[in-house]
Design a protein around this motif. Sequence first.
Motif, PDB file in Angstrom:
ATOM      1  N   ARG A  15       0.830  -1.216   0.000  1.00  0.00           N
ATOM      2  CA  ARG A  15       0.000   0.000   0.000  1.00  0.00           C
ATOM      3  C   ARG A  15       0.861   1.261   0.000  1.00  0.00           C
ATOM      4  O   ARG A  15       0.573   2.227  -0.722  1.00  0.00           O
ATOM      5  CB  ARG A  15      -0.915  -0.006   1.223  1.00  0.00           C
ATOM      6  N   ILE A  68      -5.250  13.257  -1.360  1.00  0.00           N
ATOM      7  CA  ILE A  68      -6.407  12.492  -0.880  1.00  0.00           C
ATOM      8  C   ILE A  68      -6.398  11.085  -1.484  1.00  0.00           C
ATOM      9  O   ILE A  68      -6.637  10.080  -0.787  1.00  0.00           O
ATOM     10  CB  ILE A  68      -7.710  13.238  -1.226  1.00  0.00           C
ATOM     11  N   ASP A  69      -6.109  10.979  -2.788  1.00  0.00           N
ATOM     12  CA  ASP A  69      -6.057   9.671  -3.448  1.00  0.00           C
ATOM     13  C   ASP A  69      -4.952   8.796  -2.849  1.00  0.00           C
ATOM     14  O   ASP A  69      -5.150   7.589  -2.643  1.00  0.00           O
ATOM     15  CB  ASP A  69      -5.826   9.850  -4.944  1.00  0.00           C
ATOM     16  N   LEU A  71      -3.653   8.904   0.173  1.00  0.00           N
ATOM     17  CA  LEU A  71      -4.027   8.444   1.515  1.00  0.00           C
ATOM     18  C   LEU A  71      -5.114   7.370   1.448  1.00  0.00           C
ATOM     19  O   LEU A  71      -5.162   6.463   2.288  1.00  0.00           O
ATOM     20  CB  LEU A  71      -4.492   9.636   2.353  1.00  0.00           C
ATOM     21  N   GLU A  72      -6.000   7.481   0.443  1.00  0.00           N
ATOM     22  CA  GLU A  72      -7.049   6.461   0.300  1.00  0.00           C
ATOM     23  C   GLU A  72      -6.439   5.126  -0.126  1.00  0.00           C
ATOM     24  O   GLU A  72      -6.918   4.062   0.274  1.00  0.00           O
ATOM     25  CB  GLU A  72      -8.087   6.929  -0.712  1.00  0.00           C
ATOM     26  N   ILE A  76      -6.951   4.973   4.245  1.00  0.00           N
ATOM     27  CA  ILE A  76      -7.694   5.998   4.984  1.00  0.00           C
ATOM     28  C   ILE A  76      -8.886   6.419   4.133  1.00  0.00           C
ATOM     29  O   ILE A  76      -8.704   6.918   3.012  1.00  0.00           O
ATOM     30  CB  ILE A  76      -6.809   7.213   5.281  1.00  0.00           C
ATOM     31  N   PRO A  77     -10.143   6.231   4.601  1.00  0.00           N
ATOM     32  CA  PRO A  77     -11.333   6.568   3.803  1.00  0.00           C
ATOM     33  C   PRO A  77     -11.358   8.051   3.459  1.00  0.00           C
ATOM     34  O   PRO A  77     -11.032   8.904   4.296  1.00  0.00           O
ATOM     35  CB  PRO A  77     -12.508   6.183   4.717  1.00  0.00           C
ATOM     36  N   SER A  78     -11.753   8.349   2.249  1.00  0.00           N
ATOM     37  CA  SER A  78     -11.764   9.744   1.806  1.00  0.00           C
ATOM     38  C   SER A  78     -12.799  10.572   2.552  1.00  0.00           C
ATOM     39  O   SER A  78     -12.597  11.763   2.791  1.00  0.00           O
ATOM     40  CB  SER A  78     -12.030   9.811   0.294  1.00  0.00           C
ATOM     41  N   THR A  79     -13.934   9.933   2.931  1.00  0.00           N
ATOM     42  CA  THR A  79     -14.963  10.698   3.648  1.00  0.00           C
ATOM     43  C   THR A  79     -14.446  11.173   4.992  1.00  0.00           C
ATOM     44  O   THR A  79     -14.632  12.332   5.375  1.00  0.00           O
ATOM     45  CB  THR A  79     -16.212   9.837   3.853  1.00  0.00           C
ATOM     46  N   SER A  80     -13.767  10.281   5.716  1.00  0.00           N
ATOM     47  CA  SER A  80     -13.197  10.675   7.006  1.00  0.00           C
ATOM     48  C   SER A  80     -12.104  11.717   6.805  1.00  0.00           C
ATOM     49  O   SER A  80     -11.970  12.675   7.573  1.00  0.00           O
ATOM     50  CB  SER A  80     -12.620   9.456   7.727  1.00  0.00           C
ATOM     51  N   LEU A  81     -11.323  11.514   5.739  1.00  0.00           N
ATOM     52  CA  LEU A  81     -10.236  12.454   5.462  1.00  0.00           C
ATOM     53  C   LEU A  81     -10.781  13.835   5.129  1.00  0.00           C
ATOM     54  O   LEU A  81     -10.287  14.845   5.621  1.00  0.00           O
ATOM     55  CB  LEU A  81      -9.384  11.938   4.311  1.00  0.00           C
TER      56      LEU A  81
END
Length: 257
Positions: A15, A68-69, A71-72, A76-81
């Motif tokens: 990852r 953001i991409d 981290l996803e 890490i979920p984008s909504t939480s981020l």
Amino acid sequence: MTGLSPATLTTWATRLTAALVVALVGWLIARWLGRLSARALRRGHADPILAGFLRNVTFTAALILVAIDALEVIGIPSTSLLAAVGAAGLAIGLALNSSLSHIAWSVILVIFRPFRVGDTVTINGIDGTVESVNLMHTHLRTTDNREVVIPNGSVGGNPIYNASLSGTHPFDWRFAVPFGADLEHITSQIQAVLRERTDLPKDAQPSVDVVGFSNNGVVLSVHGASAPDTSPHLQNEVLTAVHRALHEAGIATVAMT
């Protein structure tokens, strides 16, 4: 003692590697998009300030999406981020209120364009040539080749004199002569020096006036306007010639004010 299994370590390593690849490729794409947007505006003969500003905005926005991409990809979920980024953005915005005003003013300066790259301007009492406008600052190059960086909030919140639009650049040079000196003779000497200048308009010669008194003597002002492309050493050349003429006439200039 417990630890991560080899399978888990392999998964996280995969990852992280994928996230780094996404970040690197995304950064390259963000740079390409920024340059592409600026190049498109330049081909359309848009103002260089607008082209540079759009390049910075495009690059920054694309970089945020890439982060953001990446981290996803790690997990890490984008909504939480996005929720975390929103909360952090609100807190940072409150803490950096003045910085946000600089960004807002940069947008206003780019939209209404009170000056363009290459214009000769006076901002906050600083004379210079506009080099660029970014999200936070306006960059000027002074006549003595110094770079001045002015926050955009200070640029937009104060009067801006654009000599390139008016076709002239004002000047006001002051110095003192001794009390009791023949002011008419001094004025004639200064005007003779000014008439010899070929880079000053003949139809609007600078004037010489008494503007006050100081401990050093009577304060004289030489004020007028010159073309924006006039020699950057105009003040030094004129005042040196004035000093020489007054010295030859037996009159001493006391001090600049």
